[in-house]
Structures are given as C-alpha cells and as structure tokens.
Write a protein that holds these residues in place. Structure first.
Motif, PDB file in Angstrom:
ATOM      1  N   PRO A 103       0.792  -1.245   0.000  1.00  0.00           N
ATOM      2  CA  PRO A 103       0.000   0.000   0.000  1.00  0.00           C
ATOM      3  C   PRO A 103       0.818   1.285   0.000  1.00  0.00           C
ATOM      4  O   PRO A 103       0.272   2.353  -0.248  1.00  0.00           O
ATOM      5  N   GLU A 104       2.135   1.210   0.264  1.00  0.00           N
ATOM      6  CA  GLU A 104       2.970   2.415   0.354  1.00  0.00           C
ATOM      7  C   GLU A 104       3.860   2.555  -0.875  1.00  0.00           C
ATOM      8  O   GLU A 104       4.266   1.548  -1.456  1.00  0.00           O
ATOM      9  N   PRO A 105       4.222   3.787  -1.247  1.00  0.00           N
ATOM     10  CA  PRO A 105       5.215   3.982  -2.312  1.00  0.00           C
ATOM     11  C   PRO A 105       6.550   3.337  -1.910  1.00  0.00           C
ATOM     12  O   PRO A 105       6.798   3.085  -0.730  1.00  0.00           O
ATOM     13  N   ASN A 140      -3.676   0.602 -11.809  1.00  0.00           N
ATOM     14  CA  ASN A 140      -4.594   1.028 -10.758  1.00  0.00           C
ATOM     15  C   ASN A 140      -5.160  -0.202 -10.068  1.00  0.00           C
ATOM     16  O   ASN A 140      -5.138  -1.295 -10.618  1.00  0.00           O
ATOM     17  N   GLY A 141      -5.683  -0.001  -8.876  1.00  0.00           N
ATOM     18  CA  GLY A 141      -6.311  -1.102  -8.157  1.00  0.00           C
ATOM     19  C   GLY A 141      -5.618  -1.352  -6.843  1.00  0.00           C
ATOM     20  O   GLY A 141      -4.680  -0.649  -6.456  1.00  0.00           O
ATOM     21  N   ASP A 142      -6.110  -2.369  -6.153  1.00  0.00           N
ATOM     22  CA  ASP A 142      -5.497  -2.722  -4.872  1.00  0.00           C
ATOM     23  C   ASP A 142      -4.270  -3.608  -5.117  1.00  0.00           C
ATOM     24  O   ASP A 142      -3.937  -3.927  -6.257  1.00  0.00           O
ATOM     25  N   ARG A 143      -3.632  -4.000  -4.047  1.00  0.00           N
ATOM     26  CA  ARG A 143      -2.399  -4.788  -4.127  1.00  0.00           C
ATOM     27  C   ARG A 143      -2.576  -6.054  -4.970  1.00  0.00           C
ATOM     28  O   ARG A 143      -1.762  -6.342  -5.853  1.00  0.00           O
ATOM     29  N   ALA A 144      -3.645  -6.796  -4.715  1.00  0.00           N
ATOM     30  CA  ALA A 144      -3.883  -8.045  -5.452  1.00  0.00           C
ATOM     31  C   ALA A 144      -4.105  -7.771  -6.940  1.00  0.00           C
ATOM     32  O   ALA A 144      -3.592  -8.504  -7.794  1.00  0.00           O
ATOM     33  N   GLU A 145      -4.863  -6.727  -7.248  1.00  0.00           N
ATOM     34  CA  GLU A 145      -5.138  -6.396  -8.658  1.00  0.00           C
ATOM     35  C   GLU A 145      -3.856  -5.979  -9.380  1.00  0.00           C
ATOM     36  O   GLU A 145      -3.627  -6.379 -10.525  1.00  0.00           O
ATOM     37  N   ILE A 146      -3.020  -5.196  -8.727  1.00  0.00           N
ATOM     38  CA  ILE A 146      -1.762  -4.755  -9.333  1.00  0.00           C
ATOM     39  C   ILE A 146      -0.862  -5.959  -9.588  1.00  0.00           C
ATOM     40  O   ILE A 146      -0.255  -6.085 -10.660  1.00  0.00           O
ATOM     41  N   ARG A 147      -0.787  -6.873  -8.644  1.00  0.00           N
ATOM     42  CA  ARG A 147       0.059  -8.063  -8.813  1.00  0.00           C
ATOM     43  C   ARG A 147      -0.454  -8.948  -9.946  1.00  0.00           C
ATOM     44  O   ARG A 147       0.332  -9.425 -10.772  1.00  0.00           O
TER      45      ARG A 147
END
Length: 181
Positions: A103-105, A140-147
């Motif tokens: 969630p963090e840069p 874009n998206g949450d962690r799971a979507e980005i992965r």
C-alpha cells in the motif's frame, strides 16, 4: 481462446525453447501461472523470487550501483533481472517483474508503478535481440489487482516477442486457429 500461460507453454514447446522467471512484486505468481499448465515441465526451467533488493544483485546479477542509485523499481533493473535469470537458470528466455504493489510507495515510486521485461535469444539473422524489451506500466487497483495485472502483462510481453519472431505465415496460422493473441 486458451490462457496466455497455456499459449506460452504451447509456443515454447513447439519451438523447443525454455523459460526462466525472475519475480519481485509478483512473489511467485508468474511461476505459479505457468506451472499450472499441463506440460509446463517441458519448457519451464525455474524461477527466482528476489523480493529483497540485495537478492536482485546476489542471485540475478543486477548491478549493485544501479540498485543503490535508482532502487529496485526501475526499467534497467527489470531488464537486468530478466537477463540474469535467463543466464543463471540456463534458459532461452527470461522474464521479470519489479514494481510497487502497495500500500505504500517504494524508492520514490508511486503504488502501481511496474516494470516487466523479457530477454531472449537473437532473432533469425536480423541481428536484433529477441529480448531486452522492457514495458513500463502504471496500474490502478489494490495490491492483489496490481500483482495479477503484472502477471498478465509480463506473459503478454513474452507472447508478443514470440509472435514477432515467427514468420508471417506461422503468425497468420496461429491467429486463424486461436482467434488472435
């Protein structure tokens, strides 16, 4: 239409070529996607999940100065990861993922910054490298979507490279049979 991983395994099997994977933010998801395909053992050499920055240097040969100056989330790092895993595991093709799932840069890069890379053999006499391609993504998206989108993107990048190496006739046959890539 078959999944990208199924198509990759099919194409690499037909070509008699092998694949190795270097992963950071995807944490093994690319390898899992490929090894879920029956027959993957014919083409899949293995993978290195180098999540910690120093492992990118120690296991994959990524330049330590580059990592110190630019951080792990960088297009050159992705390219060196792909080349490094290809060499280390003795494969025809190497693919790599590095980025920020959140969630963090990280390393001054915003969440959703991802680089995927492919490194491969020289093409048929044209003198240009089959690999050495890097694609920058802003997801874009949450962690799971980005992965998961990173997994899809690196597989798609390799599929485009493999398709680009086929002759026009082979590509036309593949498109007709499979409805395109």
């Amino acid at each position: 239409m078959s999944s990208p991983a199924t198509e990759l395994v099919r194409l690499l099997t037909v070509r008699g070529e092998t694949l190795a994977v270097a992963e950071s933010l995807t944490g093994g998801l690319v390898a899992a996607e490929i090894t879920a395909v029956p027959g993957a053992s014919k083409v899949f050499r293995g993978s290195v999940t180098a999540y910690a920055t120093e492992l990118k240097h120690e296991l994959l040969g990524v330049d330590a100065t580059l990592l110190a100056q630019r951080g792990a989330v960088d297009p050159q790092v992705a390219a060196q990861m792909a080349a490094g895993v290809r060499k280390t595991l003795g494969a025809d093709w190497g693919i790599a993922t590095t980025g920020v799932a959140g969630p963090e840069p990280q390393d001054g890069r915003p969440v959703g910054t991802v680089f995927v890379a492919v490194d491969g053999p020289l093409t048929d006499g044209s003198g240009s490298a089959g690999g050495g391609k890097v694609e920058a993504l802003r997801l874009n998206g949450d962690r799971a979507e980005i992965r998961m989108e990173s997994v899809r993107s690196v597989l798609a990048l390799l599929l485009r490279e493999l398709a680009g190496e086929q002759t026009g006739n082979e590509r036309a046959q593949d498109t007709e049979r499979n409805g395109g890539f």
